[in-house]
Scaffold this motif. Structure first.
Motif, mmCIF file in Angstrom:
data_model
loop_
_atom_site.group_PDB
_atom_site.id
_atom_site.type_symbol
_atom_site.label_atom_id
_atom_site.label_comp_id
_atom_site.label_asym_id
_atom_site.label_seq_id
_atom_site.Cartn_x
_atom_site.Cartn_y
_atom_site.Cartn_z
ATOM 1 N N ASP A 208 -4.547 -19.453 3.216
ATOM 2 C CA ASP A 208 -4.990 -18.081 3.111
ATOM 3 C C ASP A 208 -3.991 -17.332 2.246
ATOM 4 N N LEU A 209 -4.407 -16.952 1.062
ATOM 5 C CA LEU A 209 -3.509 -16.295 0.120
ATOM 6 C C LEU A 209 -3.498 -14.785 0.270
ATOM 7 N N ALA A 210 -4.301 -14.240 1.177
ATOM 8 C CA ALA A 210 -4.387 -12.788 1.324
ATOM 9 C C ALA A 210 -3.021 -12.215 1.700
ATOM 10 N N VAL A 211 -2.681 -11.085 1.072
ATOM 11 C CA VAL A 211 -1.350 -10.522 1.283
ATOM 12 C C VAL A 211 -1.110 -10.107 2.727
ATOM 13 N N GLN A 212 -2.148 -9.779 3.494
ATOM 14 C CA GLN A 212 -1.913 -9.397 4.879
ATOM 15 C C GLN A 212 -1.453 -10.571 5.742
ATOM 16 N N LYS B 270 0.828 -1.213 0.000
ATOM 17 C CA LYS B 270 0.000 0.000 0.000
ATOM 18 C C LYS B 270 0.856 1.255 0.000
ATOM 19 N N ASP B 271 1.920 1.260 0.789
ATOM 20 C CA ASP B 271 2.762 2.445 0.940
ATOM 21 C C ASP B 271 3.994 2.428 0.046
ATOM 22 N N GLY B 272 4.180 1.355 -0.731
ATOM 23 C CA GLY B 272 5.413 1.188 -1.490
ATOM 24 C C GLY B 272 5.435 1.901 -2.829
ATOM 25 N N SER B 273 6.648 2.103 -3.291
ATOM 26 C CA SER B 273 6.861 2.643 -4.633
ATOM 27 C C SER B 273 6.554 1.534 -5.650
ATOM 28 N N ASP B 274 6.537 1.891 -6.919
ATOM 29 C CA ASP B 274 6.319 0.880 -7.956
ATOM 30 C C ASP B 274 7.389 -0.207 -7.892
ATOM 31 N N GLU B 275 8.619 0.187 -7.603
ATOM 32 C CA GLU B 275 9.715 -0.786 -7.481
ATOM 33 C C GLU B 275 9.500 -1.705 -6.280
ATOM 34 N N ASP B 276 9.041 -1.146 -5.153
ATOM 35 C CA ASP B 276 8.742 -1.953 -3.966
ATOM 36 C C ASP B 276 7.646 -2.964 -4.268
ATOM 37 N N ILE B 277 6.604 -2.506 -4.940
ATOM 38 C CA ILE B 277 5.481 -3.388 -5.276
ATOM 39 C C ILE B 277 5.942 -4.510 -6.188
ATOM 40 N N ASP B 278 6.728 -4.173 -7.196
ATOM 41 C CA ASP B 278 7.226 -5.186 -8.115
ATOM 42 C C ASP B 278 8.029 -6.250 -7.360
ATOM 43 N N HIS B 279 8.936 -5.807 -6.494
ATOM 44 C CA HIS B 279 9.756 -6.747 -5.722
ATOM 45 C C HIS B 279 8.892 -7.562 -4.752
ATOM 46 N N GLY B 280 8.005 -6.890 -4.029
ATOM 47 C CA GLY B 280 7.166 -7.578 -3.048
ATOM 48 C C GLY B 280 6.260 -8.620 -3.673
ATOM 49 N N ILE B 281 5.670 -8.288 -4.809
ATOM 50 C CA ILE B 281 4.763 -9.221 -5.478
ATOM 51 C C ILE B 281 5.527 -10.392 -6.077
ATOM 52 N N LYS B 282 6.710 -10.136 -6.609
ATOM 53 C CA LYS B 282 7.524 -11.243 -7.124
ATOM 54 C C LYS B 282 7.838 -12.220 -5.999
ATOM 55 N N ASP C 276 -5.763 -3.873 -6.285
ATOM 56 C CA ASP C 276 -4.965 -2.682 -6.574
ATOM 57 C C ASP C 276 -4.372 -2.825 -7.978
ATOM 58 N N PRO C 277 -4.597 -1.845 -8.860
ATOM 59 C CA PRO C 277 -4.079 -1.960 -10.234
ATOM 60 C C PRO C 277 -2.557 -2.122 -10.303
ATOM 61 N N ARG C 278 -1.818 -1.480 -9.395
ATOM 62 C CA ARG C 278 -0.357 -1.622 -9.425
ATOM 63 C C ARG C 278 0.044 -3.035 -9.022
ATOM 64 N N VAL C 279 -0.654 -3.612 -8.063
ATOM 65 C CA VAL C 279 -0.383 -4.990 -7.638
ATOM 66 C C VAL C 279 -0.749 -5.949 -8.770
ATOM 67 N N ALA D 8 1.956 -5.923 -11.502
ATOM 68 C CA ALA D 8 3.176 -6.628 -11.088
ATOM 69 C C ALA D 8 2.939 -8.133 -11.012
ATOM 70 N N PHE D 9 1.792 -8.536 -10.478
ATOM 71 C CA PHE D 9 1.510 -9.966 -10.343
ATOM 72 C C PHE D 9 1.403 -10.625 -11.710
ATOM 73 N N MET D 10 0.707 -9.990 -12.622
ATOM 74 C CA MET D 10 0.539 -10.567 -13.955
ATOM 75 C C MET D 10 1.864 -10.598 -14.716
ATOM 76 N N ARG D 11 2.745 -9.656 -14.427
ATOM 77 C CA ARG D 11 4.057 -9.650 -15.087
ATOM 78 C C ARG D 11 4.897 -10.844 -14.623
ATOM 79 N N HIS D 12 4.827 -11.170 -13.345
ATOM 80 C CA HIS D 12 5.685 -12.216 -12.780
ATOM 81 C C HIS D 12 5.000 -13.580 -12.635
ATOM 82 N N HIS D 13 3.695 -13.582 -12.404
ATOM 83 C CA HIS D 13 3.041 -14.841 -12.015
ATOM 84 C C HIS D 13 1.677 -15.052 -12.677
ATOM 85 N N ALA D 14 1.520 -14.685 -13.915
ATOM 86 C CA ALA D 14 0.230 -14.859 -14.602
ATOM 87 C C ALA D 14 -0.200 -16.322 -14.630
#
Length: 169
Positions: A39-43, A9-21, A106-109, A112-118
């Motif tokens: 439970d697959l929820a990110v929290q 939620k608070d991360g930059s685009d780079e943080d989101i990309d890394h976190g989601i990967k 979240d569109p940014r998530v 990133a998810f579709m880029r790495h794990h579609a």
């Protein structure tokens, strides 16, 4: 540690990309180890945690016990023009195609998810790993980058006389 949902939620685009990967890699490693992530929820996942959360430990909850299915459209089941999805659900059925609804709000998530794990939403991925597990094949996976593995960080502890250098592995 920071819960992954807050990190994203608070991360930059780079943080989101890394976190989601890392998040997707952790889920896939659980699948390869025959652990169904309950439970697959990110929290439920923690940034920089040694092991991800969201795993049911009180009872066996294995990927190899699950039936990975794609939901069928009502039209295919009833011969009508209907676009809603219908389900006949057994106690061990999972529908990976539907996971995006609650994982990727979240569109940014999502990007990133579709880029790495579609492939995560394709039942074929789950069926492939289930098939390997049922055949007794256990995949090798390494949750940490090569540079932080013990054999690299502490080579003197892994050297044995007459044995090739462990760092080459």
């Amino acid at each position: 540690m920071v819960p992954l949902n807050l990190f994203l939620k608070d991360g930059s685009d780079e943080d989101i990309d890394h976190g989601i990967k890392e998040y997707g890699d952790a889920i896939k490693q659980l699948i390869q180890a025959n652990i169904f992530p309950g439970d697959l929820a990110v929290q439920e996942f923690r940034r920089d945690a040694p092991r991800p959360g969201g795993v049911l430990r009180l009872r066996r909850n294995r990927v190899s016990d699950r039936l990975q299915r794609a939901p069928r459209a009502a039209a295919a089941q009833r011969g009508r023009r209907a676009f809603r999805r219908t389900y006949t659900v057994g106690p061990h059925d999972i529908f990976p195609e539907t996971y995006g609804t609650f994982l990727l709000g979240d569109p940014r998530v999502r990007e990133a998810f579709m880029r790495h794990h579609a492939d995560f939403f394709d039942p074929a991925l789950w069926q492939h790993h289930k098939g390997q597990l049922l055949r007794g094949e256990l995949a090798d996976f390494f949750p940490y980058d090569r540079g932080v593995r013990f054999c690299i960080r502490y080579p003197e502890r892994f050297e044995e006389p007459g044995r090739p250098d462990a760092r080459a592995a």
